[in-house]
Write a protein that holds these residues in place. Structure first.
Motif, short mmCIF file in Angstrom:
data_model
loop_
_atom_site.label_atom_id
_atom_site.label_comp_id
_atom_site.label_asym_id
_atom_site.label_seq_id
_atom_site.Cartn_x
_atom_site.Cartn_y
_atom_site.Cartn_z
N ALA A 179 14.91 -6.90 5.82
CA ALA A 179 13.56 -7.33 5.44
C ALA A 179 13.39 -8.78 5.84
CB ALA A 179 13.34 -7.15 3.94
N ALA A 180 12.17 -9.25 5.68
CA ALA A 180 11.88 -10.65 5.97
C ALA A 180 12.62 -11.54 4.98
CB ALA A 180 10.38 -10.90 5.89
N ALA A 181 12.81 -12.80 5.37
CA ALA A 181 13.51 -13.73 4.49
C ALA A 181 12.80 -13.85 3.15
CB ALA A 181 13.60 -15.11 5.17
N ASN A 182 13.61 -14.11 2.13
CA ASN A 182 13.11 -14.31 0.77
C ASN A 182 12.45 -13.08 0.19
OD1 ASN A 182 14.04 -16.95 0.73
ND2 ASN A 182 12.13 -17.77 1.52
N SER A 183 12.92 -11.91 0.56
CA SER A 183 12.44 -10.68 -0.06
C SER A 183 13.61 -10.01 -0.76
CB SER A 183 11.82 -9.74 0.97
OG SER A 183 12.78 -9.34 1.92
N LYS A 184 13.30 -9.22 -1.78
CA LYS A 184 14.33 -8.59 -2.58
C LYS A 184 13.93 -7.15 -2.84
CE LYS A 184 14.59 -8.99 -7.09
NZ LYS A 184 14.78 -9.47 -8.46
N VAL A 185 14.93 -6.28 -2.92
CA VAL A 185 14.66 -4.89 -3.27
C VAL A 185 15.73 -4.43 -4.24
CG1 VAL A 185 16.02 -3.95 -1.36
CG2 VAL A 185 14.19 -2.57 -2.35
N SER A 186 15.35 -3.60 -5.20
CA SER A 186 16.33 -3.03 -6.11
C SER A 186 16.38 -1.53 -5.88
CB SER A 186 15.97 -3.32 -7.57
OG SER A 186 14.76 -2.68 -7.92
N PHE A 187 17.59 -0.96 -5.92
CA PHE A 187 17.80 0.46 -5.79
C PHE A 187 18.28 0.98 -7.14
CE2 PHE A 187 18.43 -1.21 -1.50
CZ PHE A 187 17.57 -0.41 -0.78
N ASP A 188 17.52 1.87 -7.73
CA ASP A 188 17.81 2.36 -9.08
C ASP A 188 17.66 3.87 -9.09
OD1 ASP A 188 18.21 2.74 -11.74
OD2 ASP A 188 16.40 1.70 -12.41
#
Length: 360
Positions: free
Chosen positions: A181-190
């Motif tokens: 992803a682009a810089a400074n992005s976050k994703v959570s996998f749940d």
């Protein structure tokens, strides 16, 4: 993607679902007739049936197709002599308008027309209201041209608020990998049902950089730490020194730090020496800016050295050398996985153990 925009979110999920559907093997039907430039004159009412046929895509049911308006609306070079490229373009535009962009039409050099579905759905083409010019008559084709669907994906995605839910309708194992992803992005996998997860940690948070910052908050992706315990066996050695050298690595050639110790030094000096070695090694050997010396912590007491990486990176001890002492190395909390390291011929020696990422 803009999570504050429902349109942006819909476009994002649609793109994923389309990619999932398009993973199926294509289906295609080719007509039994050939078309040559100028075969059709659309100013002649007796030839209107030449551009008519019927098609089914998936479970759509038969759809009657009449290309006359589409061809004439595009402004053909000569409506009395429709060329093959004009016919192909009009048919593809009409089918995509009725179904979707995964339907394509190609015209072979020999003049046969092929309809392809990138989603691998079942196709059925019949003469319908036409005279069979485009794909052949039903009698010549022994009925409609048909092809069964190929194996379809069981995966789909849908939004639940700002959560994108991935569903496997067959109940099989689903893996999400290759996050980018682009810089400074976050994703959570749940995993929705935690009793179905195979990983040790759920949810797992991944970030493209080491942290995401704002004026009032800073957060990092949550991963488990990794840690190695190195227990030295002889702290007295020759009575004046007990020298040891070894590399802290990722187990695959990447050196975090080359360590040289005298176990007669104070605990604080040993800790400082290891920290300095790691800082110097990362500066000299590593260009990946997501790896920082600040992610490593070092503790030492009573001959036991513990090295921990907060981001769960793989850790290993390699190139161990000492004429004074052997060492026992193990992932912290896993003494059953310990290995003895030595550089002398009369010492017991094994390959170095590693501590791998607990989750990614």
């Amino acid at each position: 993607m803009d999570l504050s925009s429902e349109v942006s979110k819909a476009d994002f999920s649609d793109a994923i679902n389309t990619a999932l559907r398009n993973a199926a093997v294509d289906t295609a039907l080719t007509g039994s007739t050939t078309y040559t430039d100028g075969d059709i004159d659309l100013t002649d009412s007796e030839q209107y049936d030449t551009v008519r046929f019927s098609i089914s895509v998936g479970d759509s049911g038969p759809v009657a197709i009449d290309l006359r308006s589409r061809i004439l609306g595009a402004g053909p070079g000569d409506p009395t002599q429709i060329d093959a490229a004009e016919l192909q373009a009009a048919m593809e535009a009409e089918l995509q308008a009725i179904f979707d962009d995964d339907i394509t039409v190609t015209l072979a050099s020999a003049g046969s027309i092929t309809v392809t579905d990138d989603q691998g759905r079942a196709l059925k083409i019949s003469q319908g209201a036409g005279d069979g010019t485009l794909f052949g008559t039903d009698s010549a084709n022994d009925g409609a041209l048909t092809i069964d669907q190929t194996t379809q994906t069981n995966l789909s995605v849908a939004w639940d608020g700002n959560d994108l839910v991935v569903t496997n309708s067959a109940g099989g194992t689903t893996t999400v990998a290759g996050y980018d992803a682009a810089a400074n992005s976050k994703v959570s996998f749940d995993v929705v049902s935690s009793d179905q997860v195979d990983e040790d940690y759920d949810p797992v948070y991944l970030v493209e950089t080491t942290a995401i910052s704002s004026d009032d908050v800073e957060t990092s992706g949550r991963v488990s730490s990794s840690s190695l315990l190195i227990a030295f066996d002889d702290l007295t050695a020759n009575g004046t020194s007990s020298d040891v050298t070894f590399d802290i690595t990722n187990g695959d050639g990447l050196v975090y730090g080359a360590v040289t110790l005298d176990l007669y030094d104070s605990d604080a000096d040993i800790i400082a020496t290891v920290k300095t070695a790691i800082a110097n090694g990362i500066t000299a050997n590593i260009t990946d800016t997501s790896i920082s010396a600040n992610d490593f912590t070092v503790a030492y007491s009573d001959g036991s050295l513990t090295i921990t990486n907060a981001n769960g990176r793989s850790l290993a001890v390699e190139n161990y050398s000492s004429s004074d002492t052997t060492a026992t190395v193990a992932p912290t909390g896993q003494l059953s996985a310990s290995k003895n390291l030595a550089s002398q011929s009369n010492y017991f020696s094994h390959p170095s153990p590693q501590r791998r990422l607990a989750s990614h």
